[in-house]
Design a protein around this motif. Structure first.
Motif, PDB file in Angstrom:
ATOM      1  N   GLN A   1      32.320  42.725  38.857  1.00 18.83           N
ATOM      2  CA  GLN A   1      33.005  41.444  39.019  1.00 18.83           C
ATOM      3  C   GLN A   1      32.601  40.791  40.335  1.00 18.83           C
ATOM      4  O   GLN A   1      32.347  39.590  40.386  1.00 18.83           O
ATOM      5  CB  GLN A   1      34.520  41.658  38.971  1.00 18.83           C
ATOM      6  CG  GLN A   1      35.308  40.375  38.952  1.00 18.83           C
ATOM      7  CD  GLN A   1      36.790  40.642  38.861  1.00 18.83           C
ATOM      8  OE1 GLN A   1      37.299  41.594  39.460  1.00 18.83           O
ATOM      9  NE2 GLN A   1      37.489  39.813  38.125  1.00 18.83           N
TER      10      GLN A   1
ATOM     11  N   CYS B   1      30.662  37.168  40.420  1.00 23.55           N
ATOM     12  CA  CYS B   1      31.603  36.102  40.793  1.00 23.55           C
ATOM     13  C   CYS B   1      30.862  34.822  41.184  1.00 23.55           C
ATOM     14  O   CYS B   1      29.857  34.855  41.886  1.00 23.55           O
ATOM     15  CB  CYS B   1      32.472  36.582  41.954  1.00 23.55           C
ATOM     16  SG  CYS B   1      33.694  35.367  42.490  1.00 23.55           S
TER      17      CYS B   1
ATOM     18  N   ALA C   1      35.069  39.701  44.895  1.00 18.94           N
ATOM     19  CA  ALA C   1      35.272  38.689  43.846  1.00 18.94           C
ATOM     20  C   ALA C   1      36.508  37.852  44.133  1.00 18.94           C
ATOM     21  O   ALA C   1      37.496  38.349  44.658  1.00 18.94           O
ATOM     22  CB  ALA C   1      35.413  39.369  42.495  1.00 18.94           C
TER      23      ALA C   1
ATOM     24  N   CYS D   1      34.738  35.815  36.790  1.00 21.29           N
ATOM     25  CA  CYS D   1      35.669  36.920  37.061  1.00 21.29           C
ATOM     26  C   CYS D   1      36.561  37.194  35.857  1.00 21.29           C
ATOM     27  O   CYS D   1      36.789  38.349  35.492  1.00 21.29           O
ATOM     28  CB  CYS D   1      36.518  36.620  38.293  1.00 21.29           C
ATOM     29  SG  CYS D   1      35.646  36.800  39.852  1.00 21.29           S
TER      30      CYS D   1
END
Length: 94
Positions: free
Chosen positions: A48, A52, A61, A68
């Motif tokens: 993530q 991001c 993130a 996300c």
């Protein structure tokens, strides 16, 4: 990725945080260890952070952008989650 996210994984989290902050990301990471220590969670949080759209200054993130959200839902087109299949055998361990 915050300290409270995964307990007892300080060294591993420090390595991942340093990679994110420096943007020197390895070509592969192996999340290995006993069941229940947070390997999958750590891998998804790391992914993530890498995917991001608006990362935080330290490289983490944002947790709110479309990228996300799609990682959290396991629907991001650049995310591939590989998990081992169960062996369905009894292992004799001493």
């Amino acid at each position: 990725m915050t300290e409270g996210t995964l307990r007892g994984q300080d060294e591993a989290l420090a390595l991942l945080r340093a990679a994110l902050k420096s943007r020197h990301i390895g070509h592969a990471y192996l999340f290995h260890g006993p069941s229940g220590v947070g390997k999958t969670k750590a891998a998804l949080l790391f992914a993530q952070s890498l995917l991001c759209e608006t990362p935080l200054p330290e490289g983490g993130a944002c947790g709110t952008c479309a990228s996300c959200r799609s990682v959290r839902e396991l629907r991001h087109p650049d995310l591939e989650l590989l998990l081992p299949l169960p062996t369905f055998r009894i292992e004799e361990r001493t």
